[in-house]
Motif scaffolding. Structure first.
Motif, short mmCIF file in Angstrom:
data_model
loop_
_atom_site.label_atom_id
_atom_site.label_comp_id
_atom_site.label_asym_id
_atom_site.label_seq_id
_atom_site.Cartn_x
_atom_site.Cartn_y
_atom_site.Cartn_z
N LEU A 73 32.07 45.88 28.39
CA LEU A 73 32.61 45.10 27.47
C LEU A 73 33.94 44.98 27.71
N SER A 74 34.82 46.17 28.13
CA SER A 74 36.12 46.12 28.32
C SER A 74 36.47 45.15 29.36
N TRP A 75 35.61 44.87 30.38
CA TRP A 75 35.78 43.76 31.48
C TRP A 75 35.90 42.41 30.93
N GLU A 89 41.35 31.46 37.31
CA GLU A 89 39.93 31.89 37.30
C GLU A 89 39.88 32.80 38.65
N LYS A 90 40.34 32.42 39.62
CA LYS A 90 40.04 33.04 40.95
C LYS A 90 40.30 34.27 40.98
N TYR A 91 41.34 34.80 40.12
CA TYR A 91 42.36 36.05 39.96
C TYR A 91 41.28 36.69 39.00
N ILE A 92 40.84 36.01 37.96
CA ILE A 92 40.23 36.78 36.77
C ILE A 92 38.93 37.48 37.45
N PHE A 93 38.15 36.74 38.21
CA PHE A 93 36.82 37.26 38.61
C PHE A 93 36.99 38.14 39.82
N ARG A 94 38.15 38.16 40.43
CA ARG A 94 38.03 39.15 41.84
C ARG A 94 38.74 40.50 41.35
N ASN A 95 39.58 40.45 40.09
CA ASN A 95 40.37 41.70 39.81
C ASN A 95 39.18 42.72 38.69
N PHE A 96 39.15 43.93 39.18
CA PHE A 96 38.10 44.84 38.69
C PHE A 96 36.82 44.49 38.47
N LEU A 97 36.22 43.58 39.41
CA LEU A 97 34.84 43.16 39.13
C LEU A 97 33.82 44.15 39.14
N GLY A 98 34.31 45.37 39.94
CA GLY A 98 33.23 46.65 39.96
C GLY A 98 32.92 46.87 38.54
N MET A 99 33.83 46.54 37.45
CA MET A 99 33.30 47.28 35.90
C MET A 99 32.00 46.75 35.68
N PRO A 312 49.15 38.69 43.20
CA PRO A 312 50.06 39.20 42.26
C PRO A 312 49.56 40.13 41.28
N TYR A 313 48.15 40.42 41.24
CA TYR A 313 47.64 41.48 40.41
C TYR A 313 47.63 42.62 41.10
N ALA A 314 47.58 42.83 42.24
CA ALA A 314 47.12 44.02 43.12
C ALA A 314 48.27 45.05 43.07
N PHE A 315 48.05 46.27 42.73
CA PHE A 315 48.80 47.41 42.90
C PHE A 315 48.03 48.73 43.37
N GLU A 316 48.93 49.69 43.98
CA GLU A 316 48.32 50.80 44.34
C GLU A 316 48.18 51.80 43.03
N LEU A 317 48.86 51.83 41.96
CA LEU A 317 48.85 52.73 41.05
C LEU A 317 47.67 52.16 39.94
N SER A 318 46.59 52.52 40.36
CA SER A 318 45.48 52.06 39.84
C SER A 318 45.12 52.38 38.18
N LEU A 377 37.74 51.30 41.13
CA LEU A 377 36.63 50.27 40.70
C LEU A 377 36.08 49.32 41.89
N GLY A 378 36.17 49.97 43.08
CA GLY A 378 35.30 49.32 44.17
C GLY A 378 34.00 50.02 44.11
N GLY A 379 32.98 49.08 44.91
CA GLY A 379 31.70 49.50 44.82
C GLY A 379 31.31 51.05 44.92
N LEU A 380 31.93 51.74 46.16
CA LEU A 380 31.24 52.76 46.26
C LEU A 380 31.75 53.83 45.14
N CYS A 381 33.10 53.82 44.58
CA CYS A 381 33.47 54.53 43.43
C CYS A 381 32.78 54.36 42.15
#
Length: 407
Positions: A73-75, A89-99, A312-318, A377-381
């Protein structure tokens, strides 16, 4: 138990193994998502044809399912906020999709695979990751490094692969097994020799190929939690195990020697002067400056225009990135992490099902590595976290009969 039910459970466990084993630098990340999707499809398909038996009566099961539902629900909340704010939209559905793949938690409670089969699947996937690690080191030409010129441990890196985090539960279970003399043939922990060998190989996978500060920190934190919980349990029982004492002395001796001989390298590696650390400190300042209660939405960049690359949305500090995107609605994910860490630590402290709880603690090793790397929030994790939520419900609530296997 009917043959059909056994095959159903085995299929889900095999797909879990495939997800964990395929997550590697050497293979596309999308492969693990395919296996995860199959877990969801087959589990719900089997439930429709009458093979699934949804379990919900135990409080611990309800907690795990509530966390999974809240994360999904938070996603959805983050996507709505992003759409309202005009994020592409292309950023919305790529960011944290693993949720969205936390639906796997529901899959586990539908099929209820034997928890020991799940743990064995992780152990078997570890051997695949060990093979990846050996190949990486062999091709890394570490022997040709000028050791006198090394400033940071990352300069010794062969290959950084997120798949190596699968070694954390093997490390934690084997370490717990050694210092508590708690063995499980089902996990290939037959005795002190096999447990020590698995401990050695898991440490190799976690430290040598990636030579990552995050992995090293994960080893230290998880190892410390296991030592502290074991010490607390033995103090309460009024008896200090000789093996535990010797292992503690050995590890502290190794740690002291490492600090003594590599002091300058370690200080530089973990200090603010190291290039990657300084970049992360810079990121932290920008992200903290734009954190809000409602969040900026999935895929949102920073108003300041600060970027770490082309996206623009990608950072190492998860964690800061999640808080920036979701605001208050980052709480379900973060609270679920705290819950698993706390329950696994208390489980080891009490001693009952301690080997299972040590394994669960190791499953969360990725969350320590992910503090400075965008992996959580990648698939493995997501798969590792989903397994941990399921096993916590099993070990704490004894909801599944498979836990009766002797350890």
């Amino acid at each position: 138990m009917p043959v059909k039910k056994i095959n159903t459970s085995y299929l889900i466990v095999f797909l879990v193994f495939a997800t964990l084993a395929s997550s590697s630098y050497f293979l596309p990340g999308e492969v693990s998502y395919v296996f995860m999707a199959l877990v969801v499809v087959f589990s719900f398909l089997f439930s429709v044809i009458g093979e699934g038996r949804f379990f919900y009566r135990k409080k611990e099961c309800a907690i795990a399912l509530s966390f999974a539902a809240a994360i999904i629900l938070s996603w959805a909340y983050g996507a709505l906020v992003a759409a309202f704010n005009g994020v592409s939209e292309k950023y919305i559905f790529r960011n944290f999709l693993g949720m969205l793949f936390y639906v796997i938690v529901f899959s586990f409670f539908l099929i209820r695979p034997d928890p020991w089969l799940l743990m064995r699947a992780v152990f078997l996937a570890f051997f695949v990751q060990l093979l990846y690690g050996l190949v990486s080191v062999y091709n890394g030409n570490i022997g040709g490094v000028d050791w006198t010129a090394i400033k940071s441990i990352s300069e010794l890196r062969s290959v950084y692969s997120v798949g190596y985090v699968v070694a954390f539960p093997v490390f934690s279970a084997s370490l717990y097994s050694v210092i508590n003399s708690s063995y499980s043939p089902f996990l290939m922990l037959y005795g002190i020799k096999s447990a020590s060998l698995l401990l050695f190989f898991s440490l190799f996978v976690l430290v040598v190929p990636a030579m990552s500060k995050g992995f090293v920190l994960g080893v230290l934190v998880i190892g410390a939690l296991i030592f502290i919980s074991t010490l607390g349990n033995q103090v309460v029982r009024g008896r200090i195990n000789l093996v535990f004492f010797l292992v503690v002395v050995f590890f502290f001796a190794i740690l002291a020697c490492s600090v003594y001989y590599f002091y300058d390298v370690l200080v530089y590696s973990f200090g603010g002067g190291e290039r990657s650390n300084s970049v992360r400190m810079e990121q932290a300042g920008y992200l903290l400056g734009e954190v809000s209660f409602s969040g900026a939405g999935l895929g949102a960049g920073l108003d300041s225009g600060y970027m770490r690359g082309d996206i623009p949305y990608a950072f190492e500090l998860s964690y800061l990135s999640i808080i920036h995107k979701l605001g208050f609605f980052s709480a379900p994910l973060l609270a679920s992490y705290v819950y698993v860490f706390l329950v696994s630590f208390l489980g080891m402290l009490r001693g009952k099902n301690g080997l299972v709880f040590s394994f669960v603690l190791g499953l969360m090793g990725y969350s320590i590595v992910g503090a400075g790397n965008p992996i959580i929030l990648g698939g493995l994790c997501v798969m590792l976290h989903s397994i941990s939520l399921y096993l916590v419900a099993v070990a704490k609530g004894e909801a599944v009969s498979g836990l009766v296997r002797p350890v």
